[in-house]
Design an enzyme around this catalytic site. Structure first.
Site, short mmCIF file in Angstrom:
data_model
loop_
_atom_site.label_atom_id
_atom_site.label_comp_id
_atom_site.label_asym_id
_atom_site.label_seq_id
_atom_site.Cartn_x
_atom_site.Cartn_y
_atom_site.Cartn_z
N SER A 124 0.94 -1.30 0.13
CA SER A 124 -0.16 0.04 -0.05
C SER A 124 0.77 1.23 -0.09
O SER A 124 1.99 1.35 0.63
CB SER A 124 -0.88 -0.13 1.20
OG SER A 124 -1.66 1.19 1.47
N TYR A 148 -2.47 -0.25 10.52
CA TYR A 148 -2.45 -0.95 9.12
C TYR A 148 -1.26 -0.80 8.33
O TYR A 148 -0.73 -1.76 7.57
CB TYR A 148 -3.82 -0.34 8.41
CG TYR A 148 -3.81 -0.60 6.97
CD1 TYR A 148 -4.39 -2.18 6.56
CD2 TYR A 148 -3.74 0.18 6.03
CE1 TYR A 148 -4.28 -2.40 5.13
CE2 TYR A 148 -3.55 -0.18 4.77
CZ TYR A 148 -3.62 -1.40 4.29
OH TYR A 148 -3.87 -1.41 2.81
N LYS A 152 1.72 -3.35 6.75
CA LYS A 152 2.17 -3.40 5.15
C LYS A 152 3.70 -3.34 5.29
O LYS A 152 4.47 -4.06 4.53
CB LYS A 152 1.47 -2.55 4.22
CG LYS A 152 -0.18 -2.92 4.04
CD LYS A 152 -0.33 -4.06 3.38
CE LYS A 152 -1.66 -4.28 3.05
NZ LYS A 152 -2.01 -5.55 2.56
#
Length: 344
Positions: A124, A148, A152
């Protein structure tokens, strides 16, 4: 050649499954359906006119995952599976770290056991954090700002360490910008649970009168119209990017990161105007103060993907809004629509 797609029932996963089948690959899908629906894969079968095995298991279930590899000769993995809501990750960091990282570790252990060394990883643009320069290129220092994004980033680092320890691995890290749009058939698209977190699904539900108005967070950014600017990419272009990355990892060893974006930024007001033009409907909105952590402008430098993957985004904002609206109007209640129609 069989490709394992983890999280294959999700928004980007379903579109990638369609493109894989269209290109002649066989697929095997693993999904726990925590944030997706089996109906989405039925739609993939309809679009492609092809069948494929689906395993309703969680990547935290290493034994179940091992059985999938034992039953199928897997050549490569496209790894989408993971929790993905930024706000929820802030309130439930342990859940996100355990699910996303442990699930990936289990996957890598099983891949290693079966000598499957090819992976395309769904990363991402959140790994870039709050950068002061645009466009964003792959060599910038990484500094994710929420749990989050950090999952990643941590997984990217884990995969780099795996490659350093065993250079038979071949891994592509795909850093997405803002996927929107839907398949042109209107059969698959983004089906968020509850109130959407992302701009275009929210706009679409306002246009469909499912929500009263859109909240625009900040009109005082140093941009041409005061609203935040982001790089929106059609989900089908994004799916095709996975096929291009797959071709590379099947023929080369190494680990590389690639931005998948258009290289062009659109403001919130420009997206609203494009959606109004496509739908012929007015999108009421209300201005709110800026959200903490939001930056003015973020868009990709996609030059590396163009040069090394032979990939560029082909669809524009009009295409993205048109295709998303077709999905919304064909499926007013998402994947539940057909089920409701069949029982009424």
């Amino acid at each position: 050649m069989k490709i394992l797609v983890t999280g294959g029932a999700g928004y980007i996963g379903t579109h990638t499954c369609v493109e894989l089948l269209k290109a002649g690959y066989e697929i095997v899908v693993v999904d726990n359906f925590s944030n997706s629906k089996p109906e989405a894969l039925e739609r993939v079968r309809e679009i492609s006119n092809k069948d494929f095995p689906v395993y309703a298991i969680d990547l935290l279930d290493r034994e179940g995952l091992t059985a999938v590899f034992a039953e199928n000769k897997i050549s490569a993995v496209i790894h989408f599976a993971g929790l993905k809501a930024v706000g929820e990750s802030v309130s439930k960091p342990l859940t996100y770290y355990h699910n996303n990282i442990t699930g990936t570790l289990n996957l890598c252990h099983v891949m290693e056991k079966f000598e499957v060394n090819n992976m395309v990883f769904s990363s991402s643009a959140t790994v870039y954090g709050l950068q002061q320069c645009v466009p964003l290129h792959e060599d910038l220092p990484l500094q994710a700002t929420n749990p989050y994004g950090r999952t990643k980033l941590m997984i990217e680092e884990i995969l780099r360490d795996i490659y350093q320890s065993d250079q038979n691995w071949s891994i592509a890290l795909l850093r997405y910008f803002n996927p929107i749009g839907a398949h042109r058939s209107g059969k698959i698209g983004e089906d968020p649970n509850g109130i959407p977190n992302n701009l275009v699904p929210f706009i679409s539900q306002v246009a469909a009168k499912k929500l009263p108005k859109l909240n625009v967070f900040g009109d005082d950014y140093p941009t041409h119209d005061g609203t935040g600017v982001r790089d929106y990419i059609h989900v089908v272009d994004l799916a095709i990017g996975h096929l291009k990355a797959l071709e590379i990892i099947l023929t080369n060893k190494g680990i590389e990161a690639y931005n998948l974006g258009t290289g062009k930024g659109y403001s919130v007001f420009e997206v609203i105007q494009a959606f109004e033009k496509v739908t012929g409907k007015s999108i009421p909105y209300e201005l709110q103060t800026r959200r903490p952590g939001d930056i003015a402008v973020s868009y990709a430098d996609p030059a590396k993907a163009e040069k090394e993957l032979n990939w560029t985004a082909g669809k524009d904002l009009h295409d993205m809004c048109r295709d998303f609206w077709k999905w919304q109007t064909s499926n007013p209640n998402g994947y539940e629509t057909r089920k409701q129609a069949s029982t009424s």
